[in-house]
Design a protein around this motif. Structure first.
Motif, PDB file in Angstrom:
ATOM      1  N   PRO A 326     -15.103   0.444   4.081  1.00  0.00           N
ATOM      2  CA  PRO A 326     -14.847   1.305   5.185  1.00  0.00           C
ATOM      3  C   PRO A 326     -13.531   0.811   5.763  1.00  0.00           C
ATOM      4  CG  PRO A 326     -16.887   0.112   5.191  1.00  0.00           C
ATOM      5  CD  PRO A 326     -16.251  -0.365   3.931  1.00  0.00           C
ATOM      6  N   VAL A 327     -12.832   1.623   6.218  1.00  0.00           N
ATOM      7  CA  VAL A 327     -11.345   1.528   6.842  1.00  0.00           C
ATOM      8  C   VAL A 327     -10.956   2.652   7.407  1.00  0.00           C
ATOM      9  CG1 VAL A 327     -10.302   2.337   4.591  1.00  0.00           C
ATOM     10  CG2 VAL A 327      -9.017   0.735   6.000  1.00  0.00           C
ATOM     11  N   GLY A 374       0.202   4.060   3.524  1.00  0.00           N
ATOM     12  CA  GLY A 374      -0.332   3.136   2.555  1.00  0.00           C
ATOM     13  C   GLY A 374      -0.682   3.600   1.179  1.00  0.00           C
ATOM     14  N   VAL A 375      -0.639   5.031   1.070  1.00  0.00           N
ATOM     15  CA  VAL A 375      -0.952   5.546  -0.136  1.00  0.00           C
ATOM     16  C   VAL A 375       0.175   6.763  -0.485  1.00  0.00           C
ATOM     17  CG1 VAL A 375      -2.259   6.613  -1.847  1.00  0.00           C
ATOM     18  CG2 VAL A 375      -3.031   5.141  -0.169  1.00  0.00           C
ATOM     19  N   GLY A 376       0.469   7.265   0.607  1.00  0.00           N
ATOM     20  CA  GLY A 376       1.508   8.413   0.233  1.00  0.00           C
ATOM     21  C   GLY A 376       0.846   9.691   0.288  1.00  0.00           C
ATOM     22  N   HIS A 377       1.456  10.561  -0.579  1.00  0.00           N
ATOM     23  CA  HIS A 377       0.920  11.948  -0.769  1.00  0.00           C
ATOM     24  C   HIS A 377       0.022  12.090  -1.864  1.00  0.00           C
ATOM     25  CE1 HIS A 377       3.483  13.827   2.317  1.00  0.00           C
ATOM     26  NE2 HIS A 377       4.588  13.083   1.992  1.00  0.00           N
ATOM     27  N   VAL A 378      -0.973  12.545  -1.766  1.00  0.00           N
ATOM     28  CA  VAL A 378      -1.990  12.916  -2.937  1.00  0.00           C
ATOM     29  C   VAL A 378      -2.625  14.130  -2.839  1.00  0.00           C
ATOM     30  CG1 VAL A 378      -3.940  11.611  -1.660  1.00  0.00           C
ATOM     31  CG2 VAL A 378      -4.012  11.450  -4.230  1.00  0.00           C
ATOM     32  N   ASP A 379      -2.994  14.519  -4.161  1.00  0.00           N
ATOM     33  CA  ASP A 379      -3.987  15.891  -3.952  1.00  0.00           C
ATOM     34  C   ASP A 379      -5.183  15.447  -4.037  1.00  0.00           C
ATOM     35  OD1 ASP A 379      -1.570  17.256  -4.318  1.00  0.00           O
ATOM     36  OD2 ASP A 379      -1.488  17.473  -6.633  1.00  0.00           O
ATOM     37  N   VAL A 380      -6.064  16.254  -3.223  1.00  0.00           N
ATOM     38  CA  VAL A 380      -7.442  16.091  -3.195  1.00  0.00           C
ATOM     39  C   VAL A 380      -8.263  17.286  -3.316  1.00  0.00           C
ATOM     40  CG1 VAL A 380      -7.090  13.962  -1.722  1.00  0.00           C
ATOM     41  CG2 VAL A 380      -7.488  16.279  -0.720  1.00  0.00           C
ATOM     42  N   ALA A 410      -7.094  -2.393  -3.082  1.00  0.00           N
ATOM     43  CA  ALA A 410      -7.393  -4.072  -3.451  1.00  0.00           C
ATOM     44  C   ALA A 410      -6.915  -4.586  -2.261  1.00  0.00           C
ATOM     45  CB  ALA A 410      -6.317  -4.454  -4.474  1.00  0.00           C
ATOM     46  N   GLU A 411      -6.153  -3.975  -1.398  1.00  0.00           N
ATOM     47  CA  GLU A 411      -5.635  -4.651  -0.043  1.00  0.00           C
ATOM     48  C   GLU A 411      -6.867  -4.783   0.679  1.00  0.00           C
ATOM     49  OE1 GLU A 411      -2.588  -3.743   3.508  1.00  0.00           O
ATOM     50  OE2 GLU A 411      -2.356  -2.693   1.945  1.00  0.00           O
ATOM     51  N   VAL A 412      -7.242  -3.592   0.759  1.00  0.00           N
ATOM     52  CA  VAL A 412      -8.683  -3.309   1.831  1.00  0.00           C
ATOM     53  C   VAL A 412      -9.659  -4.439   1.218  1.00  0.00           C
ATOM     54  CG1 VAL A 412     -10.470  -1.910   2.639  1.00  0.00           C
ATOM     55  CG2 VAL A 412      -8.180  -1.082   2.467  1.00  0.00           C
ATOM     56  N   GLU A 413      -9.898  -4.348  -0.143  1.00  0.00           N
ATOM     57  CA  GLU A 413     -11.149  -5.302  -0.636  1.00  0.00           C
ATOM     58  C   GLU A 413     -10.590  -6.666  -0.419  1.00  0.00           C
ATOM     59  OE1 GLU A 413     -13.174  -6.301  -4.570  1.00  0.00           O
ATOM     60  OE2 GLU A 413     -11.605  -4.710  -4.561  1.00  0.00           O
ATOM     61  N   ALA A 414      -9.592  -6.973  -0.411  1.00  0.00           N
ATOM     62  CA  ALA A 414      -9.132  -8.374  -0.174  1.00  0.00           C
ATOM     63  C   ALA A 414      -9.483  -8.622   1.495  1.00  0.00           C
ATOM     64  CB  ALA A 414      -7.747  -8.659  -0.199  1.00  0.00           C
TER      65      ALA A 414
END
Length: 586
Positions: A326-327, A374-380, A410-414
């Protein structure tokens, strides 16, 4: 604030993780293993579809039964209305017939009194006839007596005239006698005066006798007329007396019929009241049936939701290629040249769950572009749209994009890692504690997996007991309470079995229930209760190394607080028992 996992997800809600052909697994599988996993997935999918189809059929049947019950309730309400009207009319008619019976009884009594009065009047008429006839006789005798008196009066008058002549002669003779006849003349004058008065009195008596004779004659005529009239009235009285007798008989029959009618109407009113009572009971039964069908419908739907949740949390049915975290991050989704401002609910290496956008309908299967900080542009690809939000799978992932996604996750999981380790370590401590109790005989293996939940009488909400409850109440607080005290943000730390049963809660939420105060009990007496909502059953049935979820916690009485959970499975002697739940306030 972290995203919300709703308590009632759609049964057919797909996983947000992308299909295997869109995301490369972290660990490569051999071809036979991949085929076996695919067969397992297909079997689970087929089982899930069959169960959901059966549940859908049950809910349709329940809906039809509910419609029939509702129709029965409407018909019973109509019957009850008519029966109530009939009962009211019957009561009114019964009262009116009773009043009629009372009136006819009074009329019968009056009629009988009239008959008796007519009898008395007839007797009086007979007496009147006799009296009139007697009066006529007396008047006739009076007339005869007056005739005799008249004769006597005539004799007196004649004597008075003779006396007057004698007095006149005596006066003349006295005058001739001179002085010697003076005294005789005085006597003759007195005799003459007396004879004159006697004549006047006799005349007066004669006149009175004449008037008396006339009156007697008139009275005789009147008495005769009265006798004739009374004799003429007497047959009328006889007729009236006969009519009154017949009326009295008729009134008596009316009174009898009125009493009978009143009794019949009273019975009708009682039957109508009985019908009303029976229809009311039937209506109550129909209402109970309606509640039962609604409850069954809710249970069927909940069963479907729980089945999906349970299957998805099992080892064979788990479709996740990676864990979700969750974020909440701002995001912009562009679909069909429309840009929607939204936020993330949770994220994994395979996809993302976006908060619902009510202002714009997005169809499943649509393609779009997501701009995620934090990710940028991504196709979904929009896998599904549910009450939870938009379920998106990452598409056309390049190596460079995969690196950015993995770095973000990984940042969220950390950030979650300390809480994950705490949940897992606590679960291991509870496992060891229970296994030691099994080893020393404090608990039995069969007892520790007891699911015979026995309701505690008088509890509201209902609390339950199991065979292992006493031992857990002695053992678990020593582990749970110190863990709760380590973090002020932690709301609770507890163990739940596979069905969501919480035998031991933290001390703050294990207060004795207050009789008649279910709202307070719901918030403060949460131990020994079953919480099989989505969050509870997910924590209870998950066999993954950990589960992180965010949701709204219902504290009872309309109070809801946002929570974040980190859960880890609990296994006893290698068998899955349930889960360790640690929750944090947001």
């Amino acid at each position: 604030m972290l995203g919300l996992l709703r308590r009632a997800p759609q049964p057919s809600m797909p996983d947000t993780s992308a299909p295997a052909d869109e995301v490369v697994p972290e660990a490569r599988e051999t071809l036979p293993e991949m085929r076996r996993d695919r067969l397992d997935t297909e079997a689970v999918d087929a089982l899930e579809a069959d169960v959901l189809k059966a549940i859908s059929g049950v809910t349709r049947a329940i809906a039809e039964a509910a419609a029939d019950v509702a129709a029965v309730e409407r018909d019973l309400a109509s019957i009850r209305d008519h029966a109530g009207g009939l009962a009211a009319s019957g009561q009114s008619a019964s009262g009116e017939t009773l009043s009629l019976a009372s009136s006819t009884e009074e009329l019968a009594a009056t009629s009988a009194e009239i008959g008796r009065a007519m009898d008395r009047a007839g007797a009086r008429l007979a007496d009147a006839v006799q009296a009139a006839q007697k009066a006529g006789t007396l008047i006739a005798e009076l007339a005869s007596a007056t005739a005799e008196i008249a004769g006597i009066v005539d004799t007196i008058s004649a004597v008075a005239r003779q006396t007057n002549l004698l007095a006149l002669n005596a006066t003349i003779e006295a005058a001739r006698a001179g002085e010697a006849g003076r005294g005789f003349a005085v006597v003759a004058g007195e005799v003459k005066a007396l004879s004159v008065e006697t004549g006047n009195a006799a005349e007066d008596i004669r006149q009175r006798i004449a008037r008396l004779r006339d009156t007697a004659n008139a009275s005789t005529a009147a008495v005769t007329e009265i006798v004739h009239v009374v004799q003429d009235v007497q047959p009328v009285f006889d007729t009236v007396r006969q009519a009154v007798g017949e009326q009295d008989a008729a009134i008596g029959e009316v009174a009898r019929l009125a009493n009978a009618t009143s009794a019949t109407v009273g019975q009708v009113s009682e039957r109508a009241a009985e019908v009303d009572r029976i229809s009311l009971e039937a209506s109550e039964l129909a209402h109970r049936a309606d509640r039962a069908t609604k409850s069954a419908d809710e249970l069927a739907k909940a069963l479907g939701q729980r089945f999906v949740t349970v299957v998805r949390q099992s080892e064979i049915g788990d479709r996740r290629l990676s864990d979700r975290f969750p974020v909440e991050r701002p995001a912009t989704l562009t679909v069909a040249e429309r840009s929607l401002s939204t936020r993330t609910v949770d994220v994994s290496r395979g996809g993302v769950l976006l908060a619902a956008a009510p202002e714009a309908a997005v169809a499943a299967g649509s393609r779009g572009k997501l701009d995620l900080r934090g990710v940028g542009h991504v196709d979904v690809r929009i896998v599904a749209a549910s009450a939870m939000g938009l379920h998106c799978a990452f598409a056309d992932v390049t190596e460079e994009l995969r690196s950015r996604i993995e770095a973000f996750v990984a940042e969220v999981e950390a950030a979650y890692r300390p809480r994950i380790l705490l949940a897992q370590e606590t679960a291991r401590r509870i496992e060891a504690l229970i296994e030691r109790a099994l080893a020393d005989g404090t608990l039995s293996r069969e007892g520790v997996f007891d699911t015979d939940y026995r309701p505690v009488p008088g509890t509201d909400p209902v609390q339950y007991e199991t065979s292992y409850l006493g031992a857990f109440e002695r053992l678990l607080p020593a582990v749970l309470e110190p863990i709760l005290a380590t973090d002020p943000k932690m709301a609770f730390c507890l163990a739940t079995d596979r069905n969501g049963y919480i035998p031991v809660h933290n001390k703050a939420y294990s207060q004795p229930q207050r009789p008649g105060d279910p709202v307070w009990n719901a918030a403060n007496a949460r131990n020994k209760r079953i919480f099989d909502d989505r969050a509870g059953i997910t924590a209870a049935r998950s066999t993954r190394p950990f589960v992180i979820q965010a949701y709204a916690r219902d504290m009872g009485g309309g109070k809801v607080i946002m929570m974040q959970e980190v859960d880890a499975p609990i296994r006893i002697l290698g068998r899955h028992w349930g889960g360790l739940r640690t929750a944090y306030r947001l």
